[in-house]
Design a protein around this motif. Structure first.
Motif, PDB file in Angstrom:
ATOM      1  N   ARG A  35       0.862  -1.186   0.000  1.00 36.66           N
ATOM      2  CA  ARG A  35       0.000   0.000   0.000  1.00 36.66           C
ATOM      3  C   ARG A  35       0.889   1.223   0.000  1.00 36.66           C
ATOM      4  NH1 ARG A  35      -5.145  -1.015   0.998  1.00 36.66           N
ATOM      5  NH2 ARG A  35      -5.571  -3.172   1.545  1.00 36.66           N
ATOM      6  N   ALA A  58      -0.466  -5.002   6.389  1.00 32.45           N
ATOM      7  CA  ALA A  58      -0.936  -3.848   7.149  1.00 32.45           C
ATOM      8  C   ALA A  58      -2.042  -3.190   6.350  1.00 32.45           C
ATOM      9  CB  ALA A  58       0.199  -2.862   7.381  1.00 32.45           C
ATOM     10  N   GLN A  59      -2.908  -2.466   7.039  1.00 32.99           N
ATOM     11  CA  GLN A  59      -3.993  -1.762   6.339  1.00 32.99           C
ATOM     12  C   GLN A  59      -3.666  -0.290   6.151  1.00 32.99           C
ATOM     13  OE1 GLN A  59      -7.534  -2.902   6.075  1.00 32.99           O
ATOM     14  NE2 GLN A  59      -7.511  -4.779   7.266  1.00 32.99           N
ATOM     15  N   SER A  60      -2.842   0.252   7.057  1.00 28.98           N
ATOM     16  CA  SER A  60      -2.528   1.676   6.989  1.00 28.98           C
ATOM     17  C   SER A  60      -1.743   1.976   5.721  1.00 28.98           C
ATOM     18  CB  SER A  60      -1.688   2.094   8.195  1.00 28.98           C
ATOM     19  OG  SER A  60      -2.366   1.768   9.387  1.00 28.98           O
ATOM     20  N   THR A  61      -1.883   3.195   5.237  1.00 30.45           N
ATOM     21  CA  THR A  61      -1.114   3.587   4.052  1.00 30.45           C
ATOM     22  C   THR A  61      -0.115   4.680   4.394  1.00 30.45           C
ATOM     23  OG1 THR A  61      -2.686   5.278   3.401  1.00 30.45           O
ATOM     24  CG2 THR A  61      -3.067   3.079   2.533  1.00 30.45           C
ATOM     25  N   ILE A  62      -0.056   5.078   5.668  1.00 32.26           N
ATOM     26  CA  ILE A  62       0.932   6.093   6.049  1.00 32.26           C
ATOM     27  C   ILE A  62       1.792   5.564   7.191  1.00 32.26           C
ATOM     28  CG2 ILE A  62      -0.379   8.059   5.196  1.00 32.26           C
ATOM     29  CD1 ILE A  62      -1.157   8.716   8.056  1.00 32.26           C
TER      30      ILE A  62
ATOM     31  N   SER B 178      -3.989   7.351  -1.932  1.00 30.88           N
ATOM     32  CA  SER B 178      -3.319   6.102  -1.582  1.00 30.88           C
ATOM     33  C   SER B 178      -3.470   5.140  -2.741  1.00 30.88           C
ATOM     34  CB  SER B 178      -3.943   5.481  -0.336  1.00 30.88           C
ATOM     35  OG  SER B 178      -3.492   6.168   0.799  1.00 30.88           O
ATOM     36  N   THR B 179      -2.474   4.287  -2.899  1.00 31.17           N
ATOM     37  CA  THR B 179      -2.485   3.336  -4.002  1.00 31.17           C
ATOM     38  C   THR B 179      -2.433   1.928  -3.431  1.00 31.17           C
ATOM     39  OG1 THR B 179      -1.239   4.983  -5.235  1.00 31.17           O
ATOM     40  CG2 THR B 179      -1.332   2.791  -6.189  1.00 31.17           C
ATOM     41  N   ALA B 180      -3.188   1.025  -4.019  1.00 24.14           N
ATOM     42  CA  ALA B 180      -3.206  -0.363  -3.539  1.00 24.14           C
ATOM     43  C   ALA B 180      -3.670  -1.262  -4.682  1.00 24.14           C
ATOM     44  CB  ALA B 180      -4.147  -0.494  -2.351  1.00 24.14           C
ATOM     45  N   ASN B 252      -8.331   1.737   9.268  1.00 25.74           N
ATOM     46  CA  ASN B 252      -7.059   1.052   8.972  1.00 25.74           C
ATOM     47  C   ASN B 252      -6.102   1.173  10.146  1.00 25.74           C
ATOM     48  OD1 ASN B 252      -8.123   0.693   6.377  1.00 25.74           O
ATOM     49  ND2 ASN B 252      -7.260   2.636   5.688  1.00 25.74           N
ATOM     50  N   TYR B 253      -6.029   2.380  10.712  1.00 21.29           N
ATOM     51  CA  TYR B 253      -5.104   2.596  11.831  1.00 21.29           C
ATOM     52  C   TYR B 253      -5.558   1.783  13.042  1.00 21.29           C
ATOM     53  CZ  TYR B 253      -4.307   6.645   8.770  1.00 21.29           C
ATOM     54  OH  TYR B 253      -4.102   7.467   7.682  1.00 21.29           O
ATOM     55  N   ASP B 256      -4.691  -1.995  12.477  1.00 26.21           N
ATOM     56  CA  ASP B 256      -3.253  -2.236  12.674  1.00 26.21           C
ATOM     57  C   ASP B 256      -2.874  -2.106  14.154  1.00 26.21           C
ATOM     58  OD1 ASP B 256      -2.953  -2.705  10.002  1.00 26.21           O
ATOM     59  OD2 ASP B 256      -1.997  -0.794   9.516  1.00 26.21           O
ATOM     60  N   ARG B 259      -3.912  -5.128  16.286  1.00 25.69           N
ATOM     61  CA  ARG B 259      -2.990  -6.238  16.053  1.00 25.69           C
ATOM     62  C   ARG B 259      -1.638  -5.969  16.733  1.00 25.69           C
ATOM     63  NH1 ARG B 259      -1.435  -5.715  10.687  1.00 25.69           N
ATOM     64  NH2 ARG B 259      -0.047  -4.274  11.727  1.00 25.69           N
ATOM     65  N   PRO B 336      -0.950   6.116  12.328  1.00 31.20           N
ATOM     66  CA  PRO B 336      -1.048   4.831  13.037  1.00 31.20           C
ATOM     67  C   PRO B 336      -0.550   4.901  14.478  1.00 31.20           C
ATOM     68  CG  PRO B 336      -0.195   4.489  10.820  1.00 31.20           C
ATOM     69  CD  PRO B 336      -0.281   5.976  11.016  1.00 31.20           C
TER      70      PRO B 336
END
Lengths: 198, 616
Positions: A35, A58-62, B178-180, B252-253, B256, B259, B336
């Motif tokens: 990501r 991971a899910q975060s992109t930063i 963001s790119t994925a 997302n944060y 993460d 976890r 995060p």
């Protein structure tokens, strides 16, 4: 998969967005989870451009301050400025070719000399790898391929599960046809420039 | 073929959030799209513009967001799936249309995309547009990732058609940019043409009709709340007794952090992706067996306040927190580590943050602020204005675009700015209340967007202002989009007209108009002096194509300049222009030939005529 966090800093116009795109495409080809986040717009007018890439589950992109495992700088002053992104284990790769900001030219702050920059970085991170990417880019045949030289140096660290071959393939697909050969040459020059130092 | 038009279901592509949104809309059978460009939304419409050249999609760059929404509103009421794309502050411009369109509703799906910008990477404020859902009564959807954004587009159109009203899709910069890896799906064939059966007693919003329509809107809101409770985009993960409610990228944060902190079995997460109306029953059942609840959302306490109200209704008395001086801020964006730290603090999980490097021995470094490009014609205009008004202390109202960057020294060409189009009208206000000359700067695209009403006002009320229209013949800041003054034929696009700024200004009745070529410094200064001396409204149109754009088209190939031995180090070039092509080496000014565009402005102002074109 273990998580590896990479931060790339550059000056607007140096082509870091293209290099992170190539790296992302290469990861996709290898089914490595990836990501990425970047900032467009106003910052690109000659300011600092930063991209964050996170490999693994991971899910975060930063990436938060102090949490980069890998740190790639296209310009030495910007490497120093963004050191808050690193920690005592971070592997830092920086171009040594300077691009002094306009503010230094009009006497608002002094550009530190390159040896001071190296020493300061070295004292705070896990490992510092330096190369003159602009010289290597010229050697590859195009000064604008600095981004590809640095990409080569980055994958040579073997911290990322990305192969040189997948980078070549991603370059062939992503960059302009006329530049593919120069870009691949630039990647290889970047790789061999740092291969002994790691 | 455009990469987002490839009919390859199952193919995995590395896509920018904005590309994923565009692809999602195409997969959902989008037929009609409008926009006014604005970061961080711009790449969505850029892709639509390109796709429209090779498909049935109708796309237009409208003059502003209000116009864009009205055009799309009619298309959707003709029954075709439509989309209107803008940045968060664009919704303010479109709000007049939005509020009553919510009453009227739509017959085909209409998705309004608002791209919010927490931290203001490229915006003048960080307003939280979820409140537009509350204000208008329309549903809000919020994706957390590029791949989810693509999926959500189809859902947004279905929801819009089910409720017969527009749906607002709200993103933030970190999703747009963001790119994925995103997996392509099937492409629904768009319906590009429809009909509008006359029904004025439901579509002409006179008071008697609107009273009826407001009742309908409130009924719809109840229905939407039921749908929000059932929506797959409002989902629960985990089964612990610590509750976390989150949305967008915060999810997302949170994932993460849970976890990383090793508390997966202690936490349950409610991810709210359908956030207006908030899913009351779902939230009440989620919190009822939670020991405590944390709400993680960037921006305003939009969810938190609602969760607290829902909790009160069911006498839930455990703690619900979110925005707090000890927890999350309303300011800026999250990251995060911040979310990890606050979750650990709130639930009492032992956690030591990573040591940050000690940077106390790093010397103060020269800043690298964003700046006008080398050879940018705005710089030449600002220089000329500074020369023409030297010593007068003139007030410069400015506007939104690349030229805003001129407010920095040494050009200092900007004293006041609030929003698109405000340069002209704020200039009017200042001219009546302060004893200084007022100069207003506006770009060509911004002039068409919302500068014209201000100029009409200035002429009608006879204000004493000088407006300088910085006409670089493209919408530069957001990535070179067309606008009504652009020569589309010259760029090989058929089917457009071109509107002359000069004719518009003349038509409004401005008495003093001059057109200047900014690279001609002397003439520019003279024209500006004359315009300022004019009592009343004067307009200068500074015409010169965006150098960055022209260089990318290989149109402008000026020879770079160099500083010859004649230089006596006055440094006017360096100190007055602030062009990034200059640098100092061995106490001498030098010009970087790769950056220099050959505009020749520095050569014209050098007292020794020491700056010369490079031969070869």
């Amino acid at each position: 998969m273990d998580i590896t966090r990479l931060i790339i800093v550059a000056v607007g116009g140096q082509g870091n967005l293209l290099s992170s795109k190539v790296l992302g495409e290469a990861a996709c080809r290898l089914d490595v989870p990836v990501r990425m986040s970047e900032i467009h717009g106003m910052a690109q007018r000659g300011g600092v451009v930063e991209s964050a890439m996170i490999f693994g589950d991971a899910q975060s992109t930063i990436i938060s301050d102090g949490e980069a495992d890998l740190f790639l700088a296209f310009e030495p002053l910007e490497a120093l400025r963004a050191l808050n992104r690193c920690n005592s284990k971070t592997i830092v790769i920086t171009n040594t070719s300077k691009l002094p900001p306009f503010t230094a030219a009009i006497g608002k702050g002094a550009y530190p000399d390159i040896e001071t920059i190296k020493k300061l970085i070295q004292s705070k991170v896990g490992q510092l790898i330096t190369l003159d990417a602009n010289a290597l880019a010229r050697e590859a045949g195009n000064e604008l391929s600095v981004n590809m030289v640095l990409l080569g140096a980055l994958i040579e660290t073997n911290v990322l599960p990305i192969t040189a071959e997948s980078i070549h393939d991603a370059i062939s697909e992503t960059t302009k046809k006329a530049f593919v050969e120069t870009n691949i040459k630039a990647v290889e020059l970047g790789r061999s420039a740092v291969s002994g130092t790691i | 073929m455009h990469k987002l038009l490839v009919d390859q279901p199952g193919a995995k592509k590395f896509l920018l959030g904005n590309e994923a949104i565009a692809r999602g809309a195409i997969e959902a059978g989008l037929a009609f799209a409008t926009t006014y460009p604005g970061t961080p939304s711009s790449e969505i419409s850029l892709n639509f513009f390109q796709i429209a050249q090779e498909s049935d999609l109708y796309f237009e760059y409208s003059t502003n967001e209000k116009v864009a929404l009205e055009v799309a509103a009619a298309a959707a009421n003709a029954g075709v799936r439509s989309m209107c794309v803008m940045k968060h502050v664009g919704v303010n411009v479109a709000a007049d249309a939005l509020m009553t369109l919510a009453y009227v509703g739509v017959r085909g799906g209409l998705v309004i995309l608002t791209a919010d910008d927490p931290y203001m990477f490229s915006s003048q404020n960080e307003q939280d547009n979820r409140y537009y859902g509350k204000l208008s009564g329309l549903p809000i959807l919020e994706p957390s990732s590029a791949e989810e954004a693509k999926e959500m587009m189809a859902y947004a159109f279905e929801l819009s058609e089910q409720l017969a009203e527009p749906v607002i899709l709200r993103t933030t910069t970190r999703l747009n940019h963001s790119t994925a890896p995103v997996v392509f799906g099937e492409m629904k064939k768009p319906v590009t043409f429809g009909d509008f059966p006359k029904d004025p007693f439901n579509y002409v919003t006179v008071p008697a009709v609107s009273r009826k329509l407001h009742i309908k809107l409130l009924k719809n809101l109840e229905k939407a709340e039921e749908l929000a409770c059932e929506s797959a985009y409002n989902f629960i993960k985990g089964s612990g007794s610590w509750g976390i409610i989150c949305n967008g990228v915060s999810y997302n944060y949170v994932t993460d952090a849970v976890r990383d902190l090793n508390i997966v079995d202690k936490v349950k997460i409610l991810r709210v992706g359908f956030s207006h109306p908030m899913p009351k029953k779902l939230i009440q059942s989620f919190i009822k067996d939670c020991e405590k609840v944390l709400v993680v959302e960037e921006g305003e306490p939009f969810m938190e306040e609602t969760v607290k109200a829902f909790a009160q209704e069911v006498q839930y008395t455990n703690t619900v927190m979110g925005k707090d001086s000890e927890l999350f801020s309303r300011l800026f964006e999250f990251d995060p580590a911040m979310v990890r730290t606050n979750i650990a603090k709130y639930f009492g999980v032992p956690y030591e943050a990573k040591d940050l490097p000690d940077l106390s021995d790093i010397p103060e470094l020269p800043q690298r602020p964003p700046t006008l490009c080398a050879g940018c014609s705005h710089r030449a205009v600002f220089y000329a204005v500074n020369e023409a008004t030297e010593g007068t202390g003139s007030i410069r109202t400015t506007d939104i675009g690349c030229y805003t960057l001129g407010f920095l020294p040494p050009l200092s060409a900007g004293d006041f700015l609030i929003c698109m189009g405000s340069s002209v009208s704020t200039g009017c206000g200042f001219s009546k209340t302060i004893d200084k000359k007022v100069i207003s700067f506006i770009g060509d695209s911004t002039f068409f967007h919302s500068g014209i009403p201000g100029l009409v006002n200035a002429v009608f009320n006879n204000h004493d202002i000088n407006l300088i229209i910085l006409d670089n013949q493209i919408t530069a800041m957001t990535g070179h989009q067309p606008h009504p003054g652009v020569d589309m034929k010259g760029m090989n696009y058929e089917g457009f007209s071109q509107i002359s700024i000069e004719s518009v200004v003349k038509g409004i009745g401005v008495e003093h108009i001059s057109v200047i070529k900014p690279y001609n410094v002397k003439k520019s200064i003279a024209a500006i002096k004359e315009a300022i001396d004019h009592k009343g409204v004067s307009v200068i149109i500074a015409k010169q194509g965006c150098t960055l754009f022209e260089r990318s088209l290989k149109k402008h190939v000026g020879k770079p300049f160099y500083v010859s031995d004649k230089c006596k180090n006055h440094r006017n070039c360096l100190n007055d222009l602030g062009c990034p092509a200059f640098y100092v080496e061995d106490e001498k000014v030098r010009i970087n030939p790769t950056l220099c565009s050959g505009c020749s402005v520095c050569a014209q102002i050098c007292p020794e005529h020491a700056i010369l074109p490079l031969k070869s």
